[in-house]
Design an enzyme around this catalytic site. Structure first.
Site, PDB file in Angstrom:
ATOM      1  N   HIS A 223       0.828  -1.209   0.000  1.00  0.00           N
ATOM      2  CA  HIS A 223       0.000   0.000   0.000  1.00  0.00           C
ATOM      3  C   HIS A 223       0.859   1.255   0.000  1.00  0.00           C
ATOM      4  O   HIS A 223       1.475   1.596   1.009  1.00  0.00           O
ATOM      5  CB  HIS A 223      -0.948  -0.027   1.216  1.00  0.00           C
ATOM      6  CG  HIS A 223      -1.935   1.092   1.197  1.00  0.00           C
ATOM      7  ND1 HIS A 223      -2.277   1.822   2.314  1.00  0.00           N
ATOM      8  CD2 HIS A 223      -2.642   1.636   0.174  1.00  0.00           C
ATOM      9  CE1 HIS A 223      -3.151   2.746   1.970  1.00  0.00           C
ATOM     10  NE2 HIS A 223      -3.387   2.657   0.693  1.00  0.00           N
TER      11      HIS A 223
ATOM     12  N   GLU B  40       2.900   0.508   3.296  1.00  0.00           N
ATOM     13  CA  GLU B  40       2.408  -0.501   4.231  1.00  0.00           C
ATOM     14  C   GLU B  40       2.500  -1.858   3.539  1.00  0.00           C
ATOM     15  O   GLU B  40       1.927  -2.052   2.461  1.00  0.00           O
ATOM     16  CB  GLU B  40       0.960  -0.193   4.621  1.00  0.00           C
ATOM     17  CG  GLU B  40       0.846   1.080   5.432  1.00  0.00           C
ATOM     18  CD  GLU B  40      -0.586   1.469   5.790  1.00  0.00           C
ATOM     19  OE1 GLU B  40      -0.776   2.093   6.838  1.00  0.00           O
ATOM     20  OE2 GLU B  40      -1.518   1.148   5.014  1.00  0.00           O
TER      21      GLU B  40
ATOM     22  N   ASN C 251      -5.053   4.304   6.787  1.00  0.00           N
ATOM     23  CA  ASN C 251      -6.441   4.603   6.417  1.00  0.00           C
ATOM     24  C   ASN C 251      -7.445   4.278   7.512  1.00  0.00           C
ATOM     25  O   ASN C 251      -8.538   4.840   7.539  1.00  0.00           O
ATOM     26  CB  ASN C 251      -6.820   3.891   5.119  1.00  0.00           C
ATOM     27  CG  ASN C 251      -6.213   4.594   3.915  1.00  0.00           C
ATOM     28  OD1 ASN C 251      -5.805   5.751   4.019  1.00  0.00           O
ATOM     29  ND2 ASN C 251      -6.141   3.908   2.797  1.00  0.00           N
TER      30      ASN C 251
END
Ligand code: CAA
Ligand code: NAD
Length: 305
Positions: A157, A169, A207
Site C-alpha cells: 500500500h 504498508e 487509512n
C-alpha cells in the site's frame, strides 16, 4: 543516478520485473518509483487513453524528481527512467514473464478478485501478487486464487503522491509466506521507501485512522458546522497537517473515497467496524454523482481548472 545504484546493490528480493495494473494516480506513481529504482516496469490498463494518462502523470513527476536528483541533466534522467517502462493493454502478455504484479485498479472487491483469479492462471508459478488496495481485505482479494498463489500474495500500500510519500504498508495475510513477505519488504526499500508491517485489517494503519477523519470532515459540512475553507485552514494551522481534509479528499479522489466508504458499510454490517465511522456523507456522494472527482477531473470540493 547514484541513489539508483546504491539501491540496486542491496537487491536481495529476486525481483527484476514488475507488472503494474492500473495507470491512474497510484499505478503511474508506482511505475515511476519502480523505474527509478532500476526495475523493468510493464504498465498496463484497459485502454490506450488510460495508459497515455499514466504516462503524462509520470512525465510531469519524473521531471520534478530529475530537477532535484540530476539538475545538470534532467532530460538524461527522465530518459533513463522512462526507458525502464513499457506499456500494454494486453493483461495476459503483461504477466507472461514477470516477478511481481502490483495491482492499482478501481477499488472494487469484485473487479480486483476477478482480475487476480484471471492472472493466477496466466502468470508464472513463482510470480508474487500484491494489491495496492486502500481498504479492502487482501485475503478477500486473493480468494479465488490457488493455495500456492495465496502464499505468494500480499499487500503493497503506497501513498499519494507516490514519488514524494516515503511510506509503504506491507500487508501479510495468514497465508502469505515469510519469503514473499520479505521480498515485498525488501523491494519497497529498493524503491527508496520506508516499509511498515501491517496485518490484513480494514484500512491497515494509515487509512484506519485517516479515512474516518476525512469522512467526519465531510459530515461537518453536511451539518453546516463550518465551511470547507475554514476546516482546511483549521487543520493546517491548528493541527499541522500539510493539507486540509478537503484538499486531501480532492487529492485522493472522491470516487476512490466513496468506494472505500461503501466497502466499509458492509464491514460495519458484519460487525468488523463501528457503524458511526462509515455513515454516508452527502457532500461526497453529490460531487461523485456530478462527476466532480477532485483534482484528477479538474473539480471536486475545489475548482482546479
Ligand atoms: N512527483 C514528484 N515529486 C513530488 C510530487 C510529485 N507528484 N509532489 C510533491 N513532490 C515533492 C516535491 O518535489 C518536493 O520535494 P523536495 O521537498 O525534495 O523539494 C516535496 O514533494 C514537497 O512538494 P512541494 O514543495 O511542491 O509541495 P508541498 O510542500 O505542499 O508538499 C505534498 C506536497 C507532499 C503533496 C504535501 O502537501 C503532503 O504531504 N500532502 C498530504 C499528502 C497525503 O496525506 N497523502 C496521503 C493520502 S492517503 C493515501 O494515499 C492512502 C489511500 O489509500 C487513500
Ligand atoms: P485512478 O482512478 O486514478 O486509476 C485507476 C485506473 O485503473 C484507471 O486508469 C482505470 O482505467 C484502471 N483500471 C480499472 N479497471 C482495470 C482493470 N481491470 N485492469 C487494468 N486497469 C484497470 O485510481 P487510483 O487513485 O490510482 O487508485 C487505484 C487503487 O489504489 C485503488 O485500489 C485505490 O483505493 C488505491 N489507492 C489510492 C490512493 C489515492 O490516494 N488515490 C492511495 C493509495 C491507494
Amino acid at each position: 543516478a547514484v541513489g539508483v545504484q546504491r539501491l540496486m546493490s542491496t537487491k536481495t528480493d529476486g525481483i527484476n520485473t514488475i507488472t503494474i495494473f492500473g495507470a491512474g494516480l497510484m499505478g503511474a506513481g508506482i511505475a515511476q518509483v519502480s523505474a527509478q529504482a532500476g526495475l523493468k516496469v510493464i504498465l498496463t490498463d484497459v485502454t490506450d487513453k488510460a495508459l497515455e494518462n499514466g504516462l503524462n502523470i509520470i512525465n510531469k513527476s519524473v521531471a520534478r524528481v530529475g530537477k532535484k536528483q540530476q539538475p545538470d541533466d534532467i532530460e538524461g534522467f527522465t530518459k533513463k527512467v522512462l526507458a525502464n517502462i513499457t506499456t500494454t493493454t494486453d493483461a495476459e502478455q503483461a504477466v507472461s514473464s514477470t516477478d511481481l504484479v502490483c495491482e492499482a485498479i478501481i477499488e472494487s472487491i469484485k473487479v480486483k478478485r476477478d482480475l487476480f483469479a484471471y492472472l493466477d492462471k496466466k502468470a508464472g508459478a513463482n510470480t508474487i501478487f500484491a494489491s495496492n488496495t486502500s481498504s479492502l481485505g487482501i485475503s478477500e482479494i486473493a480468494e479465488n486464487c490457488t493455495e500456492e498463489r495465496k502464499a505468494l500474495f500480499g499487500g503493497l500500500h503506497f501513498f499519494n503522491p507516490v514519488p514524494a510519500m516515503k511510506l509503504v504498508e506491507v500487508v501479510r495475510t495468514d497465508k502469505t509466506s515469510e519469503a514473499t513477505y520479505q521480498a515485498l519488504f525488501d523491494v519497497t526499500k529498493r524503491m527508496g521507501k520506508v516499509p511498515v508491517a501491517c496485518k490484513d485489517t480494514p484500512g491497515f494503519i494509515v487509512n484506519r485512522l485517516l479515512v474516518p477523519y476525512l469522512l467526519e470532515a465531510a459530515r461537518m459540512i453536511d451539518r453546516g458546522d463550518a465551511t470547507k475553507e475554514d476546516i482546511d485552514i483549521a487543520m493546517k494551522l491548528g493541527a499541522g497537517y500539510p493539507m486540509g481534509p478537503f484538499e486531501l479528499l480532492d487529492y485522493i479522489g472522491l470516487d476512490t473515497t466513496q468506494f472505500i466508504a461503501d466497502g466499509w458499510v458492509d464491514k460495519a454490517k458484519a460487525g468488523v467496524l463501528p457503524e458511526a465511522l462509515v455513515e454516508p456523507t452527502s457532500s461526497i456522494v453529490d460531487l461523485v454523482n456530478k462527476g466532480e472527482l477532485g483534482r484528477k477531473s479538474g473539480k471536486g470540493f475545489y475548482d482546479y481548472t
